[in-house]
Write a protein that holds these residues in place. Structure first.
Motif, short mmCIF file in Angstrom:
data_model
loop_
_atom_site.label_atom_id
_atom_site.label_comp_id
_atom_site.label_asym_id
_atom_site.label_seq_id
_atom_site.Cartn_x
_atom_site.Cartn_y
_atom_site.Cartn_z
N LYS A 216 0.85 -1.19 0.00
CA LYS A 216 0.00 0.00 0.00
C LYS A 216 0.89 1.24 0.00
CE LYS A 216 -3.70 -2.62 0.80
NZ LYS A 216 -4.85 -2.79 -0.10
N PHE A 217 0.65 2.13 -0.98
CA PHE A 217 1.48 3.33 -1.08
C PHE A 217 0.67 4.46 -1.69
CE2 PHE A 217 4.62 6.03 -3.29
CZ PHE A 217 5.43 6.36 -2.21
N LEU A 218 0.51 5.54 -0.91
CA LEU A 218 -0.20 6.74 -1.37
C LEU A 218 -1.59 6.42 -1.93
CD1 LEU A 218 2.70 8.72 -3.12
CD2 LEU A 218 1.79 9.01 -0.80
N GLY A 219 -2.26 5.48 -1.28
CA GLY A 219 -3.62 5.13 -1.69
C GLY A 219 -3.68 4.10 -2.80
N PHE A 220 -2.54 3.67 -3.30
CA PHE A 220 -2.50 2.66 -4.36
C PHE A 220 -2.15 1.30 -3.77
CE2 PHE A 220 -1.54 6.66 -6.52
CZ PHE A 220 -2.43 6.62 -7.60
N THR A 221 -2.63 0.25 -4.42
CA THR A 221 -2.27 -1.12 -4.05
C THR A 221 -1.39 -1.68 -5.16
OG1 THR A 221 -4.37 -1.40 -2.87
CG2 THR A 221 -3.15 -3.40 -3.45
N LEU A 222 -0.16 -2.01 -4.83
CA LEU A 222 0.81 -2.46 -5.82
C LEU A 222 1.22 -3.91 -5.56
CD1 LEU A 222 3.17 0.66 -5.73
CD2 LEU A 222 1.27 0.23 -7.30
N LEU A 223 1.52 -4.63 -6.64
CA LEU A 223 2.05 -5.98 -6.51
C LEU A 223 3.40 -5.91 -5.80
CD1 LEU A 223 1.30 -7.65 -9.96
CD2 LEU A 223 0.05 -7.89 -7.83
N HIS A 224 3.57 -6.76 -4.81
CA HIS A 224 4.80 -6.74 -4.02
C HIS A 224 5.60 -8.02 -4.25
CE1 HIS A 224 7.64 -5.88 -0.97
NE2 HIS A 224 7.19 -6.76 -0.08
N HIS A 225 6.92 -7.85 -4.43
CA HIS A 225 7.79 -9.00 -4.67
C HIS A 225 9.10 -8.82 -3.91
CE1 HIS A 225 5.18 -10.65 -7.77
NE2 HIS A 225 5.15 -9.49 -8.36
N SER A 226 9.83 -9.92 -3.77
CA SER A 226 11.11 -9.92 -3.08
C SER A 226 12.18 -9.24 -3.92
CB SER A 226 11.53 -11.37 -2.81
OG SER A 226 11.81 -12.01 -4.06
N PRO A 227 13.35 -8.91 -3.32
CA PRO A 227 14.45 -8.35 -4.10
C PRO A 227 14.87 -9.26 -5.27
CG PRO A 227 14.86 -8.00 -1.77
CD PRO A 227 13.65 -8.89 -1.86
N LEU A 228 14.93 -10.58 -5.04
CA LEU A 228 15.30 -11.48 -6.12
C LEU A 228 14.30 -11.42 -7.26
CD1 LEU A 228 17.05 -13.70 -7.36
CD2 LEU A 228 15.75 -15.37 -6.02
N ARG A 229 13.03 -11.39 -6.91
CA ARG A 229 12.00 -11.31 -7.97
C ARG A 229 12.13 -10.00 -8.74
NH1 ARG A 229 7.01 -14.02 -8.50
NH2 ARG A 229 6.25 -13.56 -10.61
N HIS A 230 12.53 -8.93 -8.04
CA HIS A 230 12.72 -7.67 -8.75
C HIS A 230 13.88 -7.75 -9.74
CE1 HIS A 230 9.73 -5.64 -6.31
NE2 HIS A 230 9.92 -4.56 -7.03
N TYR A 231 14.86 -8.56 -9.44
CA TYR A 231 15.94 -8.77 -10.42
C TYR A 231 15.35 -9.27 -11.73
CZ TYR A 231 19.53 -11.35 -12.93
OH TYR A 231 20.35 -11.84 -13.92
N TYR A 232 14.49 -10.29 -11.65
CA TYR A 232 13.89 -10.85 -12.87
C TYR A 232 12.94 -9.87 -13.53
CZ TYR A 232 15.72 -15.41 -11.45
OH TYR A 232 16.55 -16.46 -11.11
N ILE A 233 12.17 -9.12 -12.73
CA ILE A 233 11.25 -8.13 -13.29
C ILE A 233 12.03 -7.12 -14.14
CG2 ILE A 233 9.75 -6.18 -12.71
CD1 ILE A 233 8.84 -7.78 -10.25
#
Length: 297
Positions: A216-233
Motif C-alpha cells: 500500500k502506497f499513497l492510496g495505491f495497491t501495488l504488486l509486491h515481490h522480493s528483491p530477487l523477484r525484482h531482479y527478474y522483473i
C-alpha cells in the motif's frame, strides 16, 4: 477437445496443491505436475496422486517456470492433447472453468479468429481492484470491463490459460531464458505479432494470488515481490525492449513501470539497499543479455 492440465510446482503448500489437483481431475483429460526440485518430502506426498492418474515430472534442479511449462507441453503433445491449460501451484479454478474456457475457444475459432489463449477472471482477495484483462490503447494500458462474456485482451496471465497446441506449433513455446516473470506477457505479445488474439472469459473465475502481500502506497495497491523477484522483473523487462514484436506503447509502459518501482523500492521499502542492488543488477544483465537463472556473484 483433449485438454491436459500442466501444473508447475516449487516447494508447494501441500493442502493448496492437493485442492487444485482434486478439482482438476474432474475438468481435464489428464493432469501433469512438473516439479522444480521440491525434494523428497514433496515426492513422497505426491505418490498418492498417481492412483488418481496424475502424472509427475520431477526435475533435478530448479529450471524456472518457462522451462517447466515447456516440458509439460512436450509431454502433453505425446499424449495427443489438442490444448493445454497452465496452472501455478496456488491457483484454484471454480468448478467447470476449463469447460467454459474450451467452449469460448471453440466459439472464437468458429468465427474464424486465430486464438492465442483464453483465460478466466482471476480473484485476488488482497487486491480486488486489479483488472484481469487489459489492452494497449495508444501508449496507455486500459483495463477491459467485464461487459461481455468474451473480451479481447493483450495478454492473459499464464495460470488458468487454455492454449491450443496448434497455436504453440506456430508461435513457439514459452521463453526459457526468462526463467520467471513476464513469461506470459512475452508469449502473448509474440502471439499477437503472429496474428493471434488472446481472450478473457468473464463468465468464469479462478482464485489466484499475484505476488506476496500487496504493498500500500499513497492510496495505491501495488504488486509486491522480493528483491530477487525484482531482479527478474527488471532484467526481463529490459530484454523486452529489444524485441521487435513488442509494440512501442508496451515498451513505454515497461520503462514507466521500472522507473516507478526503482523509485519506490529504493527509497521506501526495506531492505532498500538490497532492492536497489538487485534492480540495478537486473538492468545491467538485461542490457548484457545475461539470462536464465540468477547466479550470485
Amino acid at each position: 477437445m483433449k485438454v491436459v492440465a500442466i501444473v508447475v510446482t516449487f516447494h508447494p503448500e501441500f493442502n493448496a496443491l492437493g485442492a487444485l489437483l482434486d478439482i482438476l481431475n474432474s475438468q481435464v483429460d489428464t493432469v501433469v505436475v512438473v516439479d522444480n526440485c521440491s525434494g523428497n518430502d514433496f515426492y513422497n506426498w505426491f505418490n498418492k496422486f498417481y492412483a488418481q492418474k496424475v502424472h509427475g515430472i520431477f526435475l533435478a534442479e530448479n529450471t524456472g517456470v518457462a522451462t517447466a511449462q515447456n516440458k509439460g507441453i512436450v509431454w502433453a503433445r505425446t499424449e495427443g492433447a489438442d490444448a493445454v491449460v497452465l496452472f501455478d501451484q496456488d491457483s484454484l479454478p471454480e468448478h467447470g472453468m476449463v469447460n467454459c474456457l474450451a467452449m469460448a475457444l471453440k466459439n472464437e475459432q468458429a468465427k474464424g479468429n486465430k486464438v492465442a489463449a483464453v483465460g478466466p477472471k482471476y480473484v485476488d482477495e488482497r487486491n480486488v481492484d486489479r483488472p484481469s484483462f487489459s489492452r494497449l490503447i495508444g501508449i496507455r494500458l486500459k483495463k477491459v470491463l467485464y461487459e461481455q462474456e468474451i473480451v479481447p485482451s493483450d495478454f492473459i496471465i499464464s495460470s488458468g490459460s487454455l492454449i491450443p497446441i496448434c497455436t504453440l506449433d506456430e508461435v513457439g513455446m514459452m521463453n526459457d531464458e526468462f526463467f520467471i516473470d513476464q513469461i506470459d506477457i512475452e508469449w502473448c505479445l509474440r502471439a499477437k505479432a503472429c496474428g493471434y488474439q488472446s481472450y478473457g472469459v468473464c463468465s468464469t473465475t479462478m482464485q489466484h494470488n499475484l505476488g506476496e502481500e500487496p504493498l500500500k502506497f499513497l492510496g495505491f495497491t501495488l504488486l509486491h515481490h522480493s528483491p530477487l523477484r525484482h531482479y527478474y522483473i527488471f532484467r526481463n523487462a529490459i530484454r523486452l525492449l529489444f524485441k521487435s514484436y513488442i509494440p512501442l506503447g508496451w515498451k513505454l509502459i515497461f520503462i514507466r513501470t521500472l522507473l516507478l518501482r526503482f523509485f519506490l523500492y529504493s527509497l521506501f521499502v526495506t531492505p532498500r539497499l538490497k532492492y536497489c542492488k538487485m534492480m540495478a543488477k537486473g538492468v545491467w544483465h538485461g542490457l548484457k543479455g545475461r539470462m536464465g537463472k540468477f547466479i550470485p556473484g
